[in-house]
Structures are given as C-alpha cells and as structure tokens.
Design an enzyme around this catalytic site. Sequence first.
Site, PDB file in Angstrom:
ATOM      1  N   ARG A  29     -28.577  24.607  31.198  1.00 41.14           N
ATOM      2  CA  ARG A  29     -28.464  24.182  32.605  1.00 41.14           C
ATOM      3  C   ARG A  29     -27.952  25.370  33.398  1.00 41.14           C
ATOM      4  O   ARG A  29     -26.841  25.843  33.140  1.00 41.14           O
ATOM      5  CB  ARG A  29     -27.525  22.979  32.750  1.00 41.14           C
ATOM      6  CG  ARG A  29     -27.178  22.686  34.187  1.00 41.14           C
ATOM      7  CD  ARG A  29     -26.520  21.352  34.392  1.00 41.14           C
ATOM      8  NE  ARG A  29     -27.465  20.264  34.249  1.00 41.14           N
ATOM      9  CZ  ARG A  29     -27.265  19.032  34.705  1.00 41.14           C
ATOM     10  NH1 ARG A  29     -26.157  18.750  35.347  1.00 41.14           N
ATOM     11  NH2 ARG A  29     -28.161  18.093  34.530  1.00 41.14           N
ATOM     12  N   HIS A  44     -36.272  20.051  36.799  1.00 38.57           N
ATOM     13  CA  HIS A  44     -35.418  19.172  35.978  1.00 38.57           C
ATOM     14  C   HIS A  44     -36.354  18.322  35.099  1.00 38.57           C
ATOM     15  O   HIS A  44     -36.492  17.115  35.308  1.00 38.57           O
ATOM     16  CB  HIS A  44     -34.543  18.306  36.881  1.00 38.57           C
ATOM     17  CG  HIS A  44     -33.369  17.679  36.193  1.00 38.57           C
ATOM     18  ND1 HIS A  44     -33.090  17.872  34.855  1.00 38.57           N
ATOM     19  CD2 HIS A  44     -32.391  16.849  36.656  1.00 38.57           C
ATOM     20  CE1 HIS A  44     -32.000  17.197  34.535  1.00 38.57           C
ATOM     21  NE2 HIS A  44     -31.559  16.569  35.596  1.00 38.57           N
ATOM     22  N   GLN A  52     -35.272  14.974  33.236  1.00 38.26           N
ATOM     23  CA  GLN A  52     -35.134  13.847  34.150  1.00 38.26           C
ATOM     24  C   GLN A  52     -36.494  13.203  34.400  1.00 38.26           C
ATOM     25  O   GLN A  52     -36.627  11.971  34.375  1.00 38.26           O
ATOM     26  CB  GLN A  52     -34.525  14.341  35.476  1.00 38.26           C
ATOM     27  CG  GLN A  52     -34.257  13.232  36.469  1.00 38.26           C
ATOM     28  CD  GLN A  52     -33.173  12.275  35.991  1.00 38.26           C
ATOM     29  OE1 GLN A  52     -32.098  12.707  35.627  1.00 38.26           O
ATOM     30  NE2 GLN A  52     -33.462  10.991  35.978  1.00 38.26           N
ATOM     31  N   ASP A 103     -32.498  11.359  45.938  1.00 33.58           N
ATOM     32  CA  ASP A 103     -31.516  12.192  45.221  1.00 33.58           C
ATOM     33  C   ASP A 103     -30.520  12.675  46.277  1.00 33.58           C
ATOM     34  O   ASP A 103     -30.740  12.498  47.487  1.00 33.58           O
ATOM     35  CB  ASP A 103     -32.259  13.366  44.552  1.00 33.58           C
ATOM     36  CG  ASP A 103     -31.357  14.279  43.736  1.00 33.58           C
ATOM     37  OD1 ASP A 103     -30.214  13.884  43.418  1.00 33.58           O
ATOM     38  OD2 ASP A 103     -31.796  15.411  43.401  1.00 33.58           O
ATOM     39  N   CYS A 122     -31.775   9.848  40.229  1.00 31.02           N
ATOM     40  CA  CYS A 122     -31.426  10.535  38.976  1.00 31.02           C
ATOM     41  C   CYS A 122     -29.938  10.422  38.671  1.00 31.02           C
ATOM     42  O   CYS A 122     -29.536  10.604  37.533  1.00 31.02           O
ATOM     43  CB  CYS A 122     -31.847  11.992  39.059  1.00 31.02           C
ATOM     44  SG  CYS A 122     -31.110  12.860  40.457  1.00 31.02           S
ATOM     45  N   ARG A 138     -32.705   8.905  29.581  1.00 28.70           N
ATOM     46  CA  ARG A 138     -32.573  10.342  29.354  1.00 28.70           C
ATOM     47  C   ARG A 138     -32.447  10.616  27.855  1.00 28.70           C
ATOM     48  O   ARG A 138     -33.041  11.540  27.321  1.00 28.70           O
ATOM     49  CB  ARG A 138     -31.336  10.891  30.088  1.00 28.70           C
ATOM     50  CG  ARG A 138     -31.448  10.937  31.597  1.00 28.70           C
ATOM     51  CD  ARG A 138     -32.454  11.971  32.043  1.00 28.70           C
ATOM     52  NE  ARG A 138     -32.131  13.285  31.509  1.00 28.70           N
ATOM     53  CZ  ARG A 138     -31.283  14.141  32.080  1.00 28.70           C
ATOM     54  NH1 ARG A 138     -30.703  13.830  33.228  1.00 28.70           N
ATOM     55  NH2 ARG A 138     -31.040  15.325  31.518  1.00 28.70           N
TER      56      ARG A 138
HETATM   57  N1   CP Z   1     -29.220  13.299  36.298  1.00 27.35           N
HETATM   58  C1   CP Z   1     -28.479  14.269  35.735  1.00 27.35           C
HETATM   59  O1   CP Z   1     -28.999  15.305  35.311  1.00 27.35           O
HETATM   60  O2   CP Z   1     -27.154  13.981  35.642  1.00 27.35           O
HETATM   61  P1   CP Z   1     -25.997  14.978  35.156  1.00 27.35           P
HETATM   62  O3   CP Z   1     -25.870  16.047  36.223  1.00 27.35           O
HETATM   63  O4   CP Z   1     -24.783  14.115  35.042  1.00 27.35           O
HETATM   64  O5   CP Z   1     -26.406  15.569  33.847  1.00 27.35           O
HETATM   65  N1  NVA Z   2     -30.737  17.798  42.739  1.00 27.21           N
HETATM   66  C1  NVA Z   2     -29.516  17.578  42.021  1.00 27.21           C
HETATM   67  C2  NVA Z   2     -29.804  16.835  40.750  1.00 27.21           C
HETATM   68  C3  NVA Z   2     -28.588  16.503  39.934  1.00 27.21           C
HETATM   69  C4  NVA Z   2     -28.929  15.812  38.643  1.00 27.21           C
HETATM   70  C5  NVA Z   2     -28.839  18.902  41.726  1.00 27.21           C
HETATM   71  O1  NVA Z   2     -29.532  19.869  41.371  1.00 27.21           O
HETATM   72  O2  NVA Z   2     -27.619  18.998  41.888  1.00 27.21           O
END
Ligand code: CP
Ligand code: NVA
Length: 318
Positions: free
Chosen positions: A106, A133, A136, A227, A266, A294
């Site tokens: 990440r 992502h 997701q 989101d 999400c 997930r």
């Molecule tokens: N939806 C998602 O990726 O959640 P987290 O940021 O908690 O991993």
């Molecule tokens: N768009 C958001 C998604 C979090 C799961 C971010 O990147 O912070």
Amino acid sequence: MKSDEKRDLLSIDDLQDVFSDIIDWAITYKRDTNYHSDFQPLAGMAIGSIYEKPSTRTRVSFEVGITKLGGQPLTLSKSDIQLGSSESVSDTASVLSRYLDCITYRCFGHNSVAELAKHATVPVINALSDLHHPCQAAADLMTIRERRKPSQGHIAWVGDGNNVLHDLMLASAMAGYDMVYATPEGMAPDPHVLERATKIADSNGASIRGTIDPREAVADSGVIYTDVFISMGEENLDGKADLFSGFQVNDELVSLARPDYIFMHCLPAHRGDEVTDSVIDSGNSVVFDQAENRMWAQMSILTFLCNQQAWQTYKDLV
Ligand code: CP
Ligand code: NVA
C-alpha cells in the site's frame, strides 16, 4: 516461483483473463468454508505486506485470509523497515523476494508499486495506490454478483475521480455492466484509465459515461457507490472538499434510483460528508458485505498468483 512466470496485480485489468474465475472462487471460499478448511494452497509460504498508509480492512483481511490458506502473514510498516531514504524500492524488492512468496504493498504514488513489481521475482499485489485499488474492486464485483445486481439499471458513482473509481470502472467493464459516474468539474477520472476501461466496456457491449450531475448519474441506477471526498495523502489540499457540494448521497438523491438499488462504499466512510447515516444504515446498504468480501476475494487472488497448481484444481471443486 521464477520471475518470468510470475504475475502481478497492479490494477484489476491485470486479471482480465481470469476475472470471472477469481470471483467464482471467492464466492466458493465464502460458501464452503468448512469444506475447504483443509485446502491450504499457501502452506509453507510467507506473504509480506508493506504499508505506507493506514489500513483496517486491507491489513486484517490479508492477515486472516493468508492464515486461513495455511500461509504466514508478515505486516511491515514502512516506518519499521529500510524502504525509503535508506534503501531503494528495487533493492527492497530483490531482498524481500529471497524470503517471501508474495508481496502486497500500500503506497502513495503508483510508480512505487510498479517499481516493486518490476524488481521482485515473486508476485506483487497493489494493496492501494493513489491510482488503483484492485483488491477493493474484486470484492465489490463479488458483492454485486452475490446480490445479482444490477439486474436492471446501471452502476452509478457519485464522488471523486479516484483510485476506487478507477478499478470499479475497469472491473464493471470486464463484467459487462453499464456505468455512469458523476464527478465535480476538474475531478474527472484519469484519462488513461478511462480509455482502458472504455475499450474493455466496448468489447463487452457495456458503456461508461461521465457527468458532473449526481442526479443524472443516480437516475434509475441499480447500484450507487461513493467514497470519501478527500483520500489519504490529500488532507492538506485546500478547498478540494468545497467542490463536492451537491455530491452527498442522501435520501433525496437515492430516491431517484431503482427502489431495490444497493448502496456501496469501500469504507472508511465519513458519515455526514459523502453519505448520510440514513443511507449507509439502510436496508439497501451492503457496505459490510463488501468489507467481508475483501478477505474472500483476496484469498482467491492469492491462490491464483501464488499456487497455479492449486488454482487449476479449483475447477474440480466448484
Ligand atoms: N477499503 C479499504 O481499503 O479499507 P482500509 O483502508 O481500512 O484498508
Ligand atoms: N480513496 C480512498 C480509499 C480508501 C480505502 C483513499 O485512497 O484514501
């Protein structure tokens, strides 16, 4: 696994050829937990997950899912390892490939995960970058398929043109669903991702259309997705939140959708900003199914990327 055989998951269209099977296998894992408890395709493997940003769902669902499949999960915060100022992404990739059977990452800039994948000799999974992502989107399409939605109507996106929209758009196109996204002026999705998604949609007889009017996107939709307006890393962007006036998913907006629409997010949700409690807590909301899925979707992806032999046997099991 030799590097010339490995596959990575940087954006969900990397799995285009097997996407339907990935979702089937995820649903099978979820449905037949007991039957598959002795099926351990990650036995003897170690999977490392590097985090530059916080996470609840991704971190916990990977750790538990890997354990269920017989593997050993290792969670590595970027601040605890040498990655960054003391060691390059490429050297980190080479070193970790000597210990691990798969790496999830990440990160902020998408180039970082692309660079890791380029230099790692084991599969690399993007666990969220600023651009994509994919895990997701796999869980989202699994949830949509479980709910048999949208039986009529399209998938509507209301919000930012961000990482979650990008992979949802690609995944919807791969599954042949029509999509209408509403983003504020200047917040449209990345043009290269849109072009890729449109090409895939065309080949599957589906459509993707953009608008700046949330009401137009939601009208007669079967799925509504939103989101956060401000993604991780954008907290100091002055004035961005102000662009989203009229983009809240609330009772008035959802009244334009089909009565049996499902609401998706999400998570984490900023209640009162992009969505009201009345919508996210309603009977139409499937946000916690998405969160659970997930884990099952990632178990399916890990099986495919890490153990091709086990993956091939799944067809006899389902
Ligand atoms: N939806 C998602 O990726 O959640 P987290 O940021 O908690 O991993
Ligand atoms: N768009 C958001 C998604 C979090 C799961 C971010 O990147 O912070």
